[in-house]
Design a protein around this motif. Structure first.
Motif, PDB file in Angstrom:
ATOM      1  N   GLN A  29     -39.977 -19.790  -9.776  1.00 23.37           N
ATOM      2  CA  GLN A  29     -40.199 -21.169 -10.187  1.00 23.37           C
ATOM      3  C   GLN A  29     -39.121 -21.665 -11.143  1.00 23.37           C
ATOM      4  O   GLN A  29     -38.555 -22.744 -10.961  1.00 23.37           O
ATOM      5  CB  GLN A  29     -41.565 -21.246 -10.846  1.00 23.37           C
ATOM      6  N   PHE A  50     -38.714 -32.707  -9.433  1.00 23.81           N
ATOM      7  CA  PHE A  50     -40.020 -32.357  -8.871  1.00 23.81           C
ATOM      8  C   PHE A  50     -40.028 -32.510  -7.344  1.00 23.81           C
ATOM      9  O   PHE A  50     -40.439 -31.598  -6.617  1.00 23.81           O
ATOM     10  CB  PHE A  50     -41.089 -33.245  -9.522  1.00 23.81           C
ATOM     11  N   ARG A  51     -39.535 -33.636  -6.843  1.00 23.13           N
ATOM     12  CA  ARG A  51     -39.524 -33.869  -5.391  1.00 23.13           C
ATOM     13  C   ARG A  51     -38.702 -32.808  -4.665  1.00 23.13           C
ATOM     14  O   ARG A  51     -39.070 -32.345  -3.591  1.00 23.13           O
ATOM     15  CB  ARG A  51     -38.969 -35.268  -5.070  1.00 23.13           C
ATOM     16  N   ARG A  54     -40.514 -29.241  -4.906  1.00 28.23           N
ATOM     17  CA  ARG A  54     -41.752 -29.206  -4.127  1.00 28.23           C
ATOM     18  C   ARG A  54     -41.504 -28.876  -2.650  1.00 28.23           C
ATOM     19  O   ARG A  54     -42.363 -28.307  -1.987  1.00 28.23           O
ATOM     20  CB  ARG A  54     -42.473 -30.551  -4.256  1.00 28.23           C
ATOM     21  N   LYS A  55     -40.299 -29.216  -2.165  1.00 28.90           N
ATOM     22  CA  LYS A  55     -39.964 -28.882  -0.773  1.00 28.90           C
ATOM     23  C   LYS A  55     -39.949 -27.371  -0.559  1.00 28.90           C
ATOM     24  O   LYS A  55     -40.239 -26.890   0.523  1.00 28.90           O
ATOM     25  CB  LYS A  55     -38.575 -29.435  -0.411  1.00 28.90           C
ATOM     26  N   PRO A  58     -44.268 -25.684  -2.633  1.00 25.81           N
ATOM     27  CA  PRO A  58     -45.225 -26.786  -2.489  1.00 25.81           C
ATOM     28  C   PRO A  58     -46.338 -26.792  -3.545  1.00 25.81           C
ATOM     29  O   PRO A  58     -46.933 -27.842  -3.793  1.00 25.81           O
ATOM     30  CB  PRO A  58     -45.824 -26.561  -1.090  1.00 25.81           C
ATOM     31  N   SER A  59     -46.592 -25.655  -4.191  1.00 29.49           N
ATOM     32  CA  SER A  59     -47.708 -25.602  -5.148  1.00 29.49           C
ATOM     33  C   SER A  59     -47.309 -26.059  -6.549  1.00 29.49           C
ATOM     34  O   SER A  59     -48.149 -26.181  -7.435  1.00 29.49           O
ATOM     35  CB  SER A  59     -48.265 -24.175  -5.209  1.00 29.49           C
ATOM     36  N   VAL A  60     -46.030 -26.307  -6.766  1.00 31.83           N
ATOM     37  CA  VAL A  60     -45.576 -26.655  -8.116  1.00 31.83           C
ATOM     38  C   VAL A  60     -46.106 -28.034  -8.528  1.00 31.83           C
ATOM     39  O   VAL A  60     -46.259 -28.927  -7.692  1.00 31.83           O
ATOM     40  CB  VAL A  60     -44.023 -26.587  -8.201  1.00 31.83           C
ATOM     41  N   SER A  61     -46.448 -28.188  -9.822  1.00 33.01           N
ATOM     42  CA  SER A  61     -46.931 -29.490 -10.294  1.00 33.01           C
ATOM     43  C   SER A  61     -45.847 -30.192 -11.113  1.00 33.01           C
ATOM     44  O   SER A  61     -44.941 -29.543 -11.643  1.00 33.01           O
ATOM     45  CB  SER A  61     -48.181 -29.323 -11.153  1.00 33.01           C
ATOM     46  N   LEU A  62     -45.986 -31.505 -11.201  1.00 34.11           N
ATOM     47  CA  LEU A  62     -45.036 -32.288 -11.993  1.00 34.11           C
ATOM     48  C   LEU A  62     -45.030 -31.806 -13.441  1.00 34.11           C
ATOM     49  O   LEU A  62     -43.983 -31.690 -14.074  1.00 34.11           O
ATOM     50  CB  LEU A  62     -45.404 -33.782 -11.921  1.00 34.11           C
TER      51      LEU A  62
END
Ligand SMILES: [Zn+2]
Ligand SMILES: [Zn+2]
Length: 167
Positions: A29, A50-51, A54-55, A58-62
């Protein structure tokens, strides 16, 4: 736009060394979040990082991206550009460099200049605080935007140079 792959490798190895030196674990991460900033030539903001992350994760949060970016700043592995914490942008170029900001599209490019590196801090700055580094910000219209319309080409003549000190 993305930076040259060899520059990205350099930034990533400096990052890996930096984490090791600080005794902080290298997690996928942290690496992905750093890479997202490091591969960009245009100082992304937190939403952009973040965008991108996330690709691949996918589970990462802002919130995680936000907290990770600030912890990397505390470790001296990233720096920020701009003034407002709301729209803060992140910079993985920790070497001495300066910025060109386009007033039309907001793009922010790094550039090197020995001349600007040698600039003497004016005496008046001492009344404001102690200078740690000098970074020049040139504002204008980028070549991409100036190619578009005549009115924008006119705007490029109003470009102003501005001295900016960051701590
Ligand atoms: Zn532009
Ligand atoms: Zn920069």
């Amino acid at each position: 736009m993305e930076i040259a792959p060899e520059t990205l490798d350099e930034r990533v190895s400096r990052f890996v060394e930096g984490l090791k030196g600080a005794g902080v674990k290298l997690t996928p991460q942290r690496l992905e979040i750093f890479r997202e900033v490091a591969k960009s030539a245009d100082h992304p903001d937190v939403e952009t990082v973040f965008r991108g992350v996330r690709k691949r994760l996918p589970s990462v949060s802002l919130d995680t991206v936000y907290r990770t970016l600030w912890s990397l700043i505390d470790l001296g592995l990233l720096s920020t550009v701009g003034h407002s914490r709301e729209r803060v942008r992140f910079d993985a170029n920790m070497g001495s460099h300066h910025h060109f900001v386009c007033e039309a599209c907001g793009v922010m490019w790094d550039f090197q200049s020995d001349e600007f590196d040698r600039v003497r801090v004016p005496d008046v700055v001492r009344k404001l605080g102690s200078a740690q580094k000098t970074q020049v910000e040139i504002r204008g219209i980028c070549t991409r935007c100036s190619g578009e319309t005549t009115s924008r080409r006119c705007a490029s003549r109003r470009k102003e140079d501005r001295w900016k000190r960051r701590s």
